[in-house]
Write a protein that holds these residues in place. Structure first.
Motif, short mmCIF file in Angstrom:
data_model
loop_
_atom_site.label_atom_id
_atom_site.label_comp_id
_atom_site.label_asym_id
_atom_site.label_seq_id
_atom_site.Cartn_x
_atom_site.Cartn_y
_atom_site.Cartn_z
N ILE A 222 -8.93 -53.57 -3.09
CA ILE A 222 -9.15 -53.92 -1.68
C ILE A 222 -10.43 -53.26 -1.15
O ILE A 222 -11.13 -53.82 -0.32
CB ILE A 222 -7.93 -53.59 -0.79
N VAL A 223 -10.75 -52.10 -1.68
CA VAL A 223 -12.00 -51.43 -1.31
C VAL A 223 -13.19 -52.30 -1.75
O VAL A 223 -14.10 -52.57 -0.96
CB VAL A 223 -12.07 -50.03 -1.99
N ASP A 224 -13.15 -52.77 -2.99
CA ASP A 224 -14.23 -53.64 -3.50
C ASP A 224 -14.34 -54.90 -2.65
O ASP A 224 -15.44 -55.32 -2.27
CB ASP A 224 -13.95 -54.04 -4.95
N GLU A 225 -13.19 -55.52 -2.38
CA GLU A 225 -13.18 -56.77 -1.62
C GLU A 225 -13.81 -56.57 -0.23
O GLU A 225 -14.60 -57.40 0.23
CB GLU A 225 -11.72 -57.25 -1.46
N THR A 226 -13.48 -55.45 0.40
CA THR A 226 -13.97 -55.19 1.76
C THR A 226 -15.48 -54.96 1.76
O THR A 226 -16.21 -55.50 2.60
CB THR A 226 -13.24 -53.97 2.36
N LEU A 227 -15.95 -54.16 0.81
CA LEU A 227 -17.39 -53.88 0.75
C LEU A 227 -18.17 -55.17 0.44
O LEU A 227 -19.18 -55.47 1.09
CB LEU A 227 -17.68 -52.82 -0.31
N GLU A 228 -17.67 -55.93 -0.53
CA GLU A 228 -18.36 -57.18 -0.91
C GLU A 228 -18.43 -58.15 0.26
O GLU A 228 -19.46 -58.76 0.50
CB GLU A 228 -17.62 -57.84 -2.08
N ASN A 230 -18.68 -57.62 3.27
CA ASN A 230 -19.63 -57.18 4.31
C ASN A 230 -21.00 -56.87 3.73
O ASN A 230 -21.88 -56.39 4.44
CB ASN A 230 -19.07 -55.95 5.04
N ASP A 231 -21.14 -57.12 2.42
CA ASP A 231 -22.40 -56.85 1.72
C ASP A 231 -22.84 -55.39 1.96
O ASP A 231 -24.00 -55.12 2.26
CB ASP A 231 -23.48 -57.84 2.22
N LEU A 232 -21.88 -54.50 1.86
CA LEU A 232 -22.16 -53.07 2.07
C LEU A 232 -21.90 -52.29 0.79
O LEU A 232 -21.10 -52.71 -0.06
CB LEU A 232 -21.25 -52.50 3.17
N GLY A 233 -22.55 -51.14 0.66
CA GLY A 233 -22.28 -50.24 -0.46
C GLY A 233 -21.37 -49.11 0.00
O GLY A 233 -21.15 -48.93 1.21
N GLN A 234 -20.90 -48.34 -1.00
CA GLN A 234 -20.00 -47.22 -0.67
C GLN A 234 -20.65 -46.26 0.32
O GLN A 234 -19.98 -45.66 1.16
CB GLN A 234 -19.66 -46.43 -1.94
N GLU A 235 -21.99 -46.13 0.21
CA GLU A 235 -22.71 -45.15 1.05
C GLU A 235 -22.67 -45.50 2.54
O GLU A 235 -23.00 -44.67 3.38
CB GLU A 235 -24.15 -44.99 0.56
N VAL A 298 -15.79 -47.18 9.63
CA VAL A 298 -14.50 -46.59 9.23
C VAL A 298 -13.71 -47.63 8.43
O VAL A 298 -13.55 -48.77 8.88
CB VAL A 298 -13.68 -46.19 10.48
N LEU A 299 -13.24 -47.22 7.26
CA LEU A 299 -12.42 -48.11 6.45
C LEU A 299 -10.96 -47.69 6.54
O LEU A 299 -10.59 -46.58 6.13
CB LEU A 299 -12.89 -48.07 4.99
N LEU A 300 -10.14 -48.56 7.11
CA LEU A 300 -8.70 -48.32 7.19
C LEU A 300 -8.05 -49.14 6.07
O LEU A 300 -8.43 -50.31 5.87
CB LEU A 300 -8.15 -48.79 8.54
N GLU A 301 -7.09 -48.55 5.36
CA GLU A 301 -6.40 -49.33 4.33
C GLU A 301 -4.95 -48.90 4.20
O GLU A 301 -4.60 -47.77 4.57
CB GLU A 301 -7.14 -49.24 2.98
#
Ligand code: COA
Length: 316
Positions: A222-228, A230-235, A298-301
Protein backbone atom coordinates in the motif's frame (compact mmCIF):
# COMPACT_ATOMS: atom_id res chain seq x y z
CA UNK A 1 -13.21 24.07 -9.65
CA UNK A 2 -11.26 21.24 -7.98
CA UNK A 3 -11.81 20.95 -4.27
CA UNK A 4 -9.54 19.18 -1.83
CA UNK A 5 -10.43 17.83 1.61
CA UNK A 6 -8.52 20.01 4.03
CA UNK A 7 -7.96 18.99 7.64
CA UNK A 8 -9.24 21.82 9.86
CA UNK A 9 -9.49 20.04 13.19
CA UNK A 10 -8.46 16.91 15.07
CA UNK A 11 -9.44 15.42 18.42
CA UNK A 12 -8.88 12.42 20.61
CA UNK A 13 -10.15 10.83 23.79
CA UNK A 14 -8.77 8.10 26.02
CA UNK A 15 -10.63 6.69 29.03
CA UNK A 16 -9.10 7.40 32.41
CA UNK A 17 -8.50 3.82 33.55
CA UNK A 18 -5.05 2.45 32.72
CA UNK A 19 -4.47 -1.31 32.55
CA UNK A 20 -0.77 -2.20 32.65
CA UNK A 21 0.98 -5.35 31.46
CA UNK A 22 1.86 -6.08 35.09
CA UNK A 23 -1.81 -6.00 36.07
CA UNK A 24 -2.70 -8.28 33.13
CA UNK A 25 -0.01 -10.78 34.13
CA UNK A 26 -1.82 -11.22 37.45
CA UNK A 27 -4.89 -12.60 35.64
CA UNK A 28 -3.46 -14.41 32.57
CA UNK A 29 -0.23 -16.38 32.00
CA UNK A 30 1.89 -13.63 30.48
CA UNK A 31 4.53 -11.07 31.44
CA UNK A 32 5.39 -7.44 30.83
CA UNK A 33 8.58 -8.43 29.00
CA UNK A 34 6.78 -10.90 26.67
CA UNK A 35 4.09 -8.37 25.75
CA UNK A 36 6.50 -5.45 25.32
CA UNK A 37 9.05 -7.38 23.24
CA UNK A 38 6.45 -8.96 20.93
CA UNK A 39 4.11 -5.98 20.56
CA UNK A 40 5.61 -2.73 21.92
CA UNK A 41 2.65 -2.33 24.31
CA UNK A 42 3.06 -1.46 28.00
CA UNK A 43 -0.46 -0.38 28.93
CA UNK A 44 -3.87 0.32 27.45
CA UNK A 45 -6.94 2.37 28.46
CA UNK A 46 -10.22 0.75 29.48
CA UNK A 47 -13.59 2.51 29.17
CA UNK A 48 -15.67 3.03 32.31
CA UNK A 49 -18.99 1.20 32.58
CA UNK A 50 -20.94 4.29 31.49
CA UNK A 51 -18.71 5.08 28.49
CA UNK A 52 -19.65 3.99 24.98
CA UNK A 53 -18.34 4.47 21.46
CA UNK A 54 -20.72 7.42 20.98
CA UNK A 55 -19.82 9.08 24.30
CA UNK A 56 -16.09 8.88 23.54
CA UNK A 57 -16.71 9.94 19.93
CA UNK A 58 -18.49 13.05 21.20
CA UNK A 59 -15.50 14.20 23.23
CA UNK A 60 -13.06 13.64 20.34
CA UNK A 61 -15.44 15.32 17.88
CA UNK A 62 -15.96 18.38 20.09
CA UNK A 63 -12.19 18.85 20.30
CA UNK A 64 -11.91 18.73 16.50
CA UNK A 65 -14.78 21.22 16.13
CA UNK A 66 -13.18 23.55 18.67
CA UNK A 67 -9.81 23.42 16.93
CA UNK A 68 -11.47 24.20 13.59
CA UNK A 69 -13.46 27.04 15.15
CA UNK A 70 -16.52 26.26 13.03
CA UNK A 71 -20.20 26.32 13.82
CA UNK A 72 -21.08 22.60 14.24
CA UNK A 73 -24.26 23.26 12.25
CA UNK A 74 -22.09 23.56 9.12
CA UNK A 75 -21.16 19.86 9.32
CA UNK A 76 -23.09 18.09 6.60
CA UNK A 77 -21.77 14.54 6.91
CA UNK A 78 -20.80 12.47 9.97
CA UNK A 79 -19.00 9.16 9.41
CA UNK A 80 -18.28 6.93 12.39
CA UNK A 81 -15.99 3.93 12.03
CA UNK A 82 -16.52 1.39 14.78
CA UNK A 83 -16.55 -2.33 15.39
CA UNK A 84 -18.13 -1.75 18.79
CA UNK A 85 -21.28 0.30 18.11
CA UNK A 86 -23.46 1.32 21.08
CA UNK A 87 -26.36 -0.47 19.41
CA UNK A 88 -26.90 -2.51 16.25
CA UNK A 89 -29.09 0.41 15.28
CA UNK A 90 -29.45 3.36 15.30
CA UNK A 91 -25.91 3.80 14.01
CA UNK A 92 -23.31 5.28 16.34
CA UNK A 93 -23.14 8.07 13.74
CA UNK A 94 -26.78 8.96 14.46
CA UNK A 95 -26.17 8.77 18.21
CA UNK A 96 -23.19 11.08 17.79
CA UNK A 97 -25.28 13.44 15.67
CA UNK A 98 -27.81 13.64 18.52
CA UNK A 99 -25.09 14.26 21.10
CA UNK A 100 -23.58 17.04 18.99
CA UNK A 101 -26.99 18.52 18.15
CA UNK A 102 -26.01 18.74 14.49
CA UNK A 103 -29.45 18.65 12.93
CA UNK A 104 -28.72 19.01 9.23
CA UNK A 105 -25.96 16.45 8.76
CA UNK A 106 -26.45 12.96 7.40
CA UNK A 107 -24.79 10.36 9.63
CA UNK A 108 -23.83 6.73 9.20
CA UNK A 109 -21.38 4.07 10.41
CA UNK A 110 -18.87 2.11 8.46
CA UNK A 111 -17.39 -1.23 9.46
CA UNK A 112 -13.91 -1.96 8.22
CA UNK A 113 -12.39 -3.09 11.54
CA UNK A 114 -8.98 -1.51 12.22
CA UNK A 115 -8.95 0.16 8.78
CA UNK A 116 -12.22 1.95 9.57
CA UNK A 117 -10.93 5.49 9.86
CA UNK A 118 -8.94 5.21 6.62
CA UNK A 119 -12.11 3.96 4.89
CA UNK A 120 -13.92 6.90 6.54
CA UNK A 121 -11.36 9.39 5.23
CA UNK A 122 -11.67 7.88 1.76
CA UNK A 123 -15.48 8.16 1.74
CA UNK A 124 -15.31 11.71 3.13
CA UNK A 125 -12.84 12.68 0.41
CA UNK A 126 -15.11 11.35 -2.36
CA UNK A 127 -18.07 13.35 -0.98
CA UNK A 128 -16.01 16.54 -0.75
CA UNK A 129 -14.31 16.18 -4.15
CA UNK A 130 -17.66 15.56 -5.85
CA UNK A 131 -19.16 18.65 -4.20
CA UNK A 132 -21.80 16.54 -2.40
CA UNK A 133 -20.58 17.58 1.06
CA UNK A 134 -18.59 20.57 2.24
CA UNK A 135 -17.68 19.81 5.85
CA UNK A 136 -17.29 16.22 7.03
CA UNK A 137 -16.58 14.78 10.48
CA UNK A 138 -14.82 11.40 10.53
CA UNK A 139 -14.53 9.57 13.86
CA UNK A 140 -13.10 6.21 14.87
CA UNK A 141 -14.34 5.09 18.28
CA UNK A 142 -13.96 1.74 20.02
CA UNK A 143 -14.64 -0.05 23.28
CA UNK A 144 -12.52 -3.06 22.31
CA UNK A 145 -12.40 -4.09 25.98
CA UNK A 146 -16.02 -5.29 25.65
CA UNK A 147 -15.30 -7.75 22.82
CA UNK A 148 -12.06 -9.11 24.26
CA UNK A 149 -11.93 -12.46 26.05
CA UNK A 150 -9.99 -11.46 29.16
CA UNK A 151 -8.95 -15.09 29.70
CA UNK A 152 -7.30 -15.39 26.25
CA UNK A 153 -3.69 -14.22 26.58
CA UNK A 154 -3.15 -14.25 22.81
CA UNK A 155 -5.64 -11.40 22.25
CA UNK A 156 -6.41 -9.62 25.55
CA UNK A 157 -2.92 -8.13 25.74
CA UNK A 158 -3.36 -6.27 22.45
CA UNK A 159 -6.43 -4.07 22.57
CA UNK A 160 -7.50 -0.81 24.20
CA UNK A 161 -10.32 1.75 24.09
CA UNK A 162 -10.46 5.30 22.74
CA UNK A 163 -11.72 7.67 20.05
CA UNK A 164 -10.07 9.84 17.41
CA UNK A 165 -11.67 12.48 15.19
CA UNK A 166 -10.83 14.59 12.18
CA UNK A 167 -12.79 17.41 10.61
CA UNK A 168 -12.43 18.03 6.87
CA UNK A 169 -13.70 20.86 4.73
CA UNK A 170 -13.69 21.62 1.01
CA UNK A 171 -10.77 23.90 0.12
CA UNK A 172 -8.98 25.06 -3.00
CA UNK A 173 -5.54 24.41 -1.45
CA UNK A 174 -4.28 20.84 -1.27
CA UNK A 175 -5.36 18.58 1.59
CA UNK A 176 -5.98 14.86 1.11
CA UNK A 177 -3.83 14.00 -1.92
CA UNK A 178 -5.20 10.48 -2.38
CA UNK A 179 -6.78 7.59 -0.55
CA UNK A 180 -6.47 3.90 -1.37
CA UNK A 181 -8.69 1.25 0.19
CA UNK A 182 -8.90 -2.51 -0.33
CA UNK A 183 -10.54 -5.59 1.09
CA UNK A 184 -10.27 -9.35 0.73
CA UNK A 185 -12.94 -11.40 2.50
CA UNK A 186 -11.00 -14.62 1.90
CA UNK A 187 -9.14 -13.99 5.16
CA UNK A 188 -12.26 -13.94 7.33
CA UNK A 189 -11.15 -16.83 9.55
CA UNK A 190 -7.80 -15.30 10.55
CA UNK A 191 -9.39 -12.46 12.50
CA UNK A 192 -13.06 -12.17 13.40
CA UNK A 193 -15.55 -11.36 16.12
CA UNK A 194 -18.96 -13.11 16.15
CA UNK A 195 -21.99 -10.86 16.64
CA UNK A 196 -25.00 -11.37 18.87
CA UNK A 197 -26.94 -12.46 15.78
CA UNK A 198 -24.76 -15.56 15.44
CA UNK A 199 -25.69 -18.68 17.35
CA UNK A 200 -22.55 -18.42 19.43
CA UNK A 201 -21.85 -14.76 20.17
CA UNK A 202 -18.39 -14.15 21.45
CA UNK A 203 -15.07 -12.42 21.43
CA UNK A 204 -12.23 -11.46 19.09
CA UNK A 205 -10.59 -14.54 17.60
CA UNK A 206 -7.22 -14.15 15.91
CA UNK A 207 -4.48 -16.29 14.39
CA UNK A 208 -1.92 -13.60 15.28
CA UNK A 209 1.13 -15.04 13.62
CA UNK A 210 -0.61 -15.43 10.25
CA UNK A 211 -2.20 -11.97 10.52
CA UNK A 212 1.23 -10.52 11.24
CA UNK A 213 2.79 -11.87 8.04
CA UNK A 214 -0.03 -10.73 5.76
CA UNK A 215 -0.10 -7.30 7.45
CA UNK A 216 3.62 -6.65 6.86
CA UNK A 217 3.43 -7.62 3.16
CA UNK A 218 0.18 -5.80 2.52
CA UNK A 219 1.26 -2.55 4.17
CA UNK A 220 4.47 -2.64 2.11
CA UNK A 221 2.36 -2.81 -1.06
CA UNK A 222 0.00 0.00 0.00
CA UNK A 223 2.99 2.29 0.58
CA UNK A 224 4.20 1.64 -2.99
CA UNK A 225 0.70 2.14 -4.39
CA UNK A 226 0.28 5.47 -2.59
CA UNK A 227 3.65 6.87 -3.64
CA UNK A 228 3.18 5.76 -7.26
CA UNK A 229 -0.31 7.27 -7.48
CA UNK A 230 1.13 10.65 -6.45
CA UNK A 231 4.38 10.30 -8.38
CA UNK A 232 6.28 10.87 -5.15
CA UNK A 233 9.39 9.26 -3.67
CA UNK A 234 9.92 8.08 -0.11
CA UNK A 235 11.84 11.30 0.60
CA UNK A 236 8.65 13.34 0.18
CA UNK A 237 6.97 11.78 3.21
CA UNK A 238 7.46 13.81 6.38
CA UNK A 239 5.44 11.64 8.77
CA UNK A 240 4.12 8.11 8.93
CA UNK A 241 0.95 7.76 11.03
CA UNK A 242 0.34 4.01 11.15
CA UNK A 243 -2.39 1.89 12.66
CA UNK A 244 -1.04 0.92 16.06
CA UNK A 245 -1.24 -2.88 16.20
CA UNK A 246 2.34 -4.02 16.70
CA UNK A 247 5.62 -2.08 16.85
CA UNK A 248 7.33 -4.68 14.66
CA UNK A 249 4.73 -4.24 11.90
CA UNK A 250 5.14 -0.45 12.15
CA UNK A 251 8.94 -0.68 12.06
CA UNK A 252 8.76 -2.80 8.88
CA UNK A 253 6.63 -0.14 7.15
CA UNK A 254 8.94 2.67 8.31
CA UNK A 255 11.93 0.72 6.98
CA UNK A 256 10.22 0.27 3.63
CA UNK A 257 9.77 4.07 3.51
CA UNK A 258 13.38 4.62 4.68
CA UNK A 259 11.95 6.73 7.53
CA UNK A 260 13.63 6.88 10.92
CA UNK A 261 11.37 5.96 13.83
CA UNK A 262 11.53 9.66 14.78
CA UNK A 263 9.27 10.34 11.80
CA UNK A 264 6.68 7.82 12.93
CA UNK A 265 3.90 8.84 15.31
CA UNK A 266 3.72 6.04 17.88
CA UNK A 267 0.97 5.81 20.47
CA UNK A 268 0.96 2.04 20.83
CA UNK A 269 3.03 1.82 24.03
CA UNK A 270 0.39 3.38 26.26
CA UNK A 271 -2.76 2.81 24.20
CA UNK A 272 -2.48 -0.66 22.66
CA UNK A 273 -4.51 -1.35 19.53
CA UNK A 274 -7.63 0.84 19.59
CA UNK A 275 -8.78 -0.55 16.22
CA UNK A 276 -10.51 2.10 14.08
CA UNK A 277 -9.59 4.85 16.56
CA UNK A 278 -5.85 4.29 16.45
CA UNK A 279 -4.78 6.19 13.31
CA UNK A 280 -6.85 9.27 14.17
CA UNK A 281 -5.67 9.21 17.79
CA UNK A 282 -2.05 9.14 16.57
CA UNK A 283 -2.72 11.85 13.98
CA UNK A 284 -4.31 14.04 16.65
CA UNK A 285 -1.34 13.53 18.96
CA UNK A 286 1.16 14.50 16.23
CA UNK A 287 -0.84 17.61 15.30
CA UNK A 288 -1.45 18.75 18.88
CA UNK A 289 2.12 18.32 20.10
CA UNK A 290 3.37 20.30 17.10
CA UNK A 291 5.33 17.56 15.36
CA UNK A 292 3.05 17.56 12.30
CA UNK A 293 3.27 21.04 10.76
CA UNK A 294 1.13 22.74 8.11
CA UNK A 295 2.40 21.94 4.61
CA UNK A 296 3.99 18.62 5.60
CA UNK A 297 3.11 15.37 3.86
CA UNK A 298 1.66 12.69 6.13
CA UNK A 299 1.01 9.06 5.23
CA UNK A 300 -1.74 7.39 7.24
CA UNK A 301 -2.17 3.63 6.84
CA UNK A 302 -4.05 0.76 8.43
CA UNK A 303 -4.71 -2.95 8.20
CA UNK A 304 -7.49 -4.93 9.85
CA UNK A 305 -10.00 -7.76 9.87
CA UNK A 306 -11.62 -8.65 6.57
CA UNK A 307 -8.90 -8.28 5.62
CA UNK A 308 -9.22 -4.58 4.95
CA UNK A 309 -6.37 -2.18 4.39
CA UNK A 310 -5.75 1.29 3.10
CA UNK A 311 -3.89 4.57 3.16
CA UNK A 312 -4.51 8.29 3.01
CA UNK A 313 -1.83 10.72 1.87
CA UNK A 314 -2.44 14.16 3.34
CA UNK A 315 -0.75 17.49 2.82
CA UNK A 316 -1.45 18.91 6.25
N1 COA B 1 2.19 -14.20 26.90
C1 COA B 1 3.09 -15.19 26.85
N2 COA B 1 3.13 -16.08 25.84
C2 COA B 1 2.23 -15.95 24.86
C3 COA B 1 1.25 -14.94 24.85
C4 COA B 1 1.27 -14.05 25.93
N3 COA B 1 0.39 -13.03 26.02
N4 COA B 1 0.49 -15.06 23.75
C5 COA B 1 0.97 -16.11 23.07
N5 COA B 1 2.01 -16.66 23.75
C6 COA B 1 2.80 -17.82 23.38
C7 COA B 1 2.10 -18.74 22.40
O1 COA B 1 1.27 -19.63 23.09
C8 COA B 1 3.25 -19.42 21.72
O2 COA B 1 3.71 -20.45 22.55
P1 COA B 1 4.26 -21.83 21.94
O3 COA B 1 5.44 -21.45 21.11
O4 COA B 1 4.60 -22.61 23.16
O5 COA B 1 3.13 -22.37 21.14
C9 COA B 1 4.35 -18.33 21.67
O6 COA B 1 3.96 -17.39 22.66
C10 COA B 1 4.48 -17.66 20.32
O7 COA B 1 3.17 -17.30 19.84
P2 COA B 1 2.97 -16.54 18.48
O8 COA B 1 1.50 -16.33 18.28
O9 COA B 1 3.74 -17.22 17.39
O10 COA B 1 3.69 -15.15 18.82
P3 COA B 1 4.00 -13.94 17.89
O11 COA B 1 5.43 -13.62 17.92
O12 COA B 1 3.35 -14.08 16.54
O13 COA B 1 3.27 -12.74 18.66
C11 COA B 1 1.26 -11.45 18.39
C12 COA B 1 1.87 -12.78 18.83
C13 COA B 1 -0.25 -11.55 18.55
C14 COA B 1 1.81 -10.38 19.28
C15 COA B 1 1.65 -11.17 16.94
O14 COA B 1 1.42 -12.31 16.15
C16 COA B 1 0.89 -10.03 16.34
O15 COA B 1 0.99 -8.88 16.77
N6 COA B 1 0.15 -10.31 15.25
C17 COA B 1 -0.56 -9.29 14.52
C18 COA B 1 -1.72 -8.86 15.30
C19 COA B 1 -2.43 -7.77 14.64
O16 COA B 1 -1.84 -6.92 14.04
N7 COA B 1 -3.74 -7.84 14.82
C20 COA B 1 -4.61 -6.82 14.50
C21 COA B 1 -4.61 -6.48 13.09
S1 COA B 1 -5.51 -5.06 13.08
Amino acid sequence: MTYYSKVIGTGGYLPEKILTNEELSETVDTSDSWIYERTGIKSRRIAAADETSSSMAEIAARQAIEMAGIDPETIDLIIVATGTPDRVYPSTGCLLQKRLGVKHAVAFDIQAACSGSIFGLSIADQYIKSGTAKTVLVVGSEVCSRIVDWTDRTTCILFGDGAGAVLLTAAEEKGILSTHIHSDGEYEELLYCPTSTEQKAGYISMRGNEVFKVAVNTLGRIVDETLEANDLGQEHIDWLVPHQANSRIIAATAKKLKLSMDQVIMTLENQGNTSSASVLLAFNEGVRDGRIQRGQVVLLEAFGAGFTWGSALIKY
